[in-house]
Design a protein around this motif. Structure first.
Motif, PDB file in Angstrom:
ATOM      1  N   LEU A  68     -36.513  33.825  12.713  1.00 57.12           N
ATOM      2  CA  LEU A  68     -35.740  33.937  13.952  1.00 57.12           C
ATOM      3  C   LEU A  68     -36.418  33.140  15.071  1.00 57.12           C
ATOM      4  CD1 LEU A  68     -33.135  35.411  14.760  1.00 57.12           C
ATOM      5  CD2 LEU A  68     -34.567  37.223  15.733  1.00 57.12           C
ATOM      6  N   THR A  69     -37.743  33.183  15.103  1.00 59.65           N
ATOM      7  CA  THR A  69     -38.483  32.403  16.101  1.00 59.65           C
ATOM      8  C   THR A  69     -38.265  30.906  15.886  1.00 59.65           C
ATOM      9  OG1 THR A  69     -40.192  34.104  16.299  1.00 59.65           O
ATOM     10  CG2 THR A  69     -40.778  31.889  17.016  1.00 59.65           C
ATOM     11  N   LEU A  72     -28.571  30.846  16.564  1.00 62.61           N
ATOM     12  CA  LEU A  72     -29.391  32.005  16.928  1.00 62.61           C
ATOM     13  C   LEU A  72     -28.504  33.243  17.073  1.00 62.61           C
ATOM     14  CD1 LEU A  72     -32.237  32.997  17.644  1.00 62.61           C
ATOM     15  CD2 LEU A  72     -31.729  32.452  20.036  1.00 62.61           C
ATOM     16  N   ASP A  73     -27.338  33.076  17.697  1.00 66.24           N
ATOM     17  CA  ASP A  73     -26.402  34.197  17.840  1.00 66.24           C
ATOM     18  C   ASP A  73     -25.918  34.669  16.478  1.00 66.24           C
ATOM     19  OD1 ASP A  73     -26.645  34.095  20.569  1.00 66.24           O
ATOM     20  OD2 ASP A  73     -24.801  32.937  20.884  1.00 66.24           O
ATOM     21  N   LEU A  74     -25.646  33.711  15.572  1.00 68.24           N
ATOM     22  CA  LEU A  74     -25.216  34.083  14.223  1.00 68.24           C
ATOM     23  C   LEU A  74     -26.288  34.893  13.513  1.00 68.24           C
ATOM     24  CD1 LEU A  74     -23.459  30.848  12.916  1.00 68.24           C
ATOM     25  CD2 LEU A  74     -22.407  33.094  13.135  1.00 68.24           C
ATOM     26  N   ALA A  75     -27.525  34.427  13.631  1.00 64.64           N
ATOM     27  CA  ALA A  75     -28.626  35.126  12.966  1.00 64.64           C
ATOM     28  C   ALA A  75     -28.815  36.531  13.535  1.00 64.64           C
ATOM     29  CB  ALA A  75     -29.912  34.319  13.112  1.00 64.64           C
ATOM     30  N   ARG A  76     -28.762  36.648  14.830  1.00 68.38           N
ATOM     31  CA  ARG A  76     -28.970  37.956  15.473  1.00 68.38           C
ATOM     32  C   ARG A  76     -27.836  38.936  15.166  1.00 68.38           C
ATOM     33  NH1 ARG A  76     -31.102  35.722  21.353  1.00 68.38           N
ATOM     34  NH2 ARG A  76     -33.355  35.823  20.867  1.00 68.38           N
ATOM     35  N   ALA A 132     -31.974  31.471   5.232  1.00 66.94           N
ATOM     36  CA  ALA A 132     -33.233  32.111   4.844  1.00 66.94           C
ATOM     37  C   ALA A 132     -33.434  33.412   5.617  1.00 66.94           C
ATOM     38  CB  ALA A 132     -34.399  31.163   5.096  1.00 66.94           C
ATOM     39  N   HIS A 133     -33.090  33.414   6.899  1.00 68.38           N
ATOM     40  CA  HIS A 133     -33.224  34.625   7.722  1.00 68.38           C
ATOM     41  C   HIS A 133     -32.327  35.746   7.194  1.00 68.38           C
ATOM     42  CE1 HIS A 133     -31.901  37.205  11.131  1.00 68.38           C
ATOM     43  NE2 HIS A 133     -33.203  37.225  11.373  1.00 68.38           N
TER      44      HIS A 133
END
Length: 231
Positions: free
Chosen positions: A206-207, A219-223, A189-190
């Motif tokens: 992300l939060t 989280l690393d993948l999303a960022r 979704a992000h």
């Protein structure tokens, strides 16, 4: 007539009575081949499509119990061809319908063909739709949802198509509102929110990823915007 599950063409009660005897009382005393032979005889007399589908589903289930996957898939596919979602009695066999859809999705974690995804995506969507009616177990719903979300996202990335990003985003959002929380729908979704220019939504997602991803991997993948991995 006494068989509340039955809504077929036989008004005498003979077909549901014999079918019940075969499936619920004789199945453990017969091989799948023997059961199939007897059920197929009843199938020839049954005039209702959804009841024929139910009979074929039970044959597939018997082969599944014996571990004969090729025959299981054969009869699950035949059942799926019989189901009539437009008929008034379809809700009574929706659980069997969703199960057949899921059986035909088996092994797709190794399937990356666009053509294969397009062929089977309607089955995954059907599972999600009927899960809202309470006829699909959570594990089946989540696996089908993950398959659909991943496939839509990868197609969207390949063709840079906003409509596909929107569909992947909507599917991921649906999974976010199911009891079994996990990071994968959040990350998908992000990624879709970023592609669609939904900055506020991307920040909120992300939060949420940060709150539930204890390892920090997702989280690393999303960022890094590196969502090119098997979901």
């Amino acid at each position: 007539m006494g068989f509340r599950w039955y809504s077929g063409s036989d008004r005498t009660g003979r077909i549901p009575r014999l079918f019940s005897q075969l499936v619920y009382y004789m199945a453990d005393k017969m091989s799948a081949d023997e059961l199939a032979s007897e059920v197929l005889k009843l199938l020839e007399e049954e005039g209702d499509a959804n009841m024929r589908a139910k009979m074929l589903f039970e044959i597939a289930r018997q082969y599944r119990m014996e571990g004969d996957r090729p025959r299981q898939i054969e009869y699950a596919r035949r059942a799926l061809e019989q189901f009539d979602p437009l008929a008034a009695n379809f809700p009574s066999v929706a659980e069997e319908y969703a199960d057949c859809c899921f059986q035909l999705l088996g092994g797709l974690e190794e399937e990356d063909s666009d053509e294969r995804f397009v062929e089977l995506a309607p089955l995954a969507l059907a599972i999600l739709v009927w899960s809202a009616k309470g006829v699909v177990d959570p594990t089946t719903r989540d696996l089908a949802g993950s398959f659909l979300t991943r496939g839509l996202y990868l197609l969207a990335e390949k063709y840079k198509d906003r409509t596909l990003f929107g569909l992947a985003y909507a599917t991921a959002a649906f999974l976010l509102h199911t009891p079994s929380e996990g990071p994968v729908p959040l990350v998908v979704a992000h990624a879709c929110a970023r592609r669609l220019g939904l900055r506020d939504d991307a920040e909120r997602l992300l939060t949420q990823i940060h709150e539930i991803d204890l390892s920090g991997e997702y989280l690393d993948l999303a960022r890094s915007d590196a969502l090119l991995y098997p979901v």
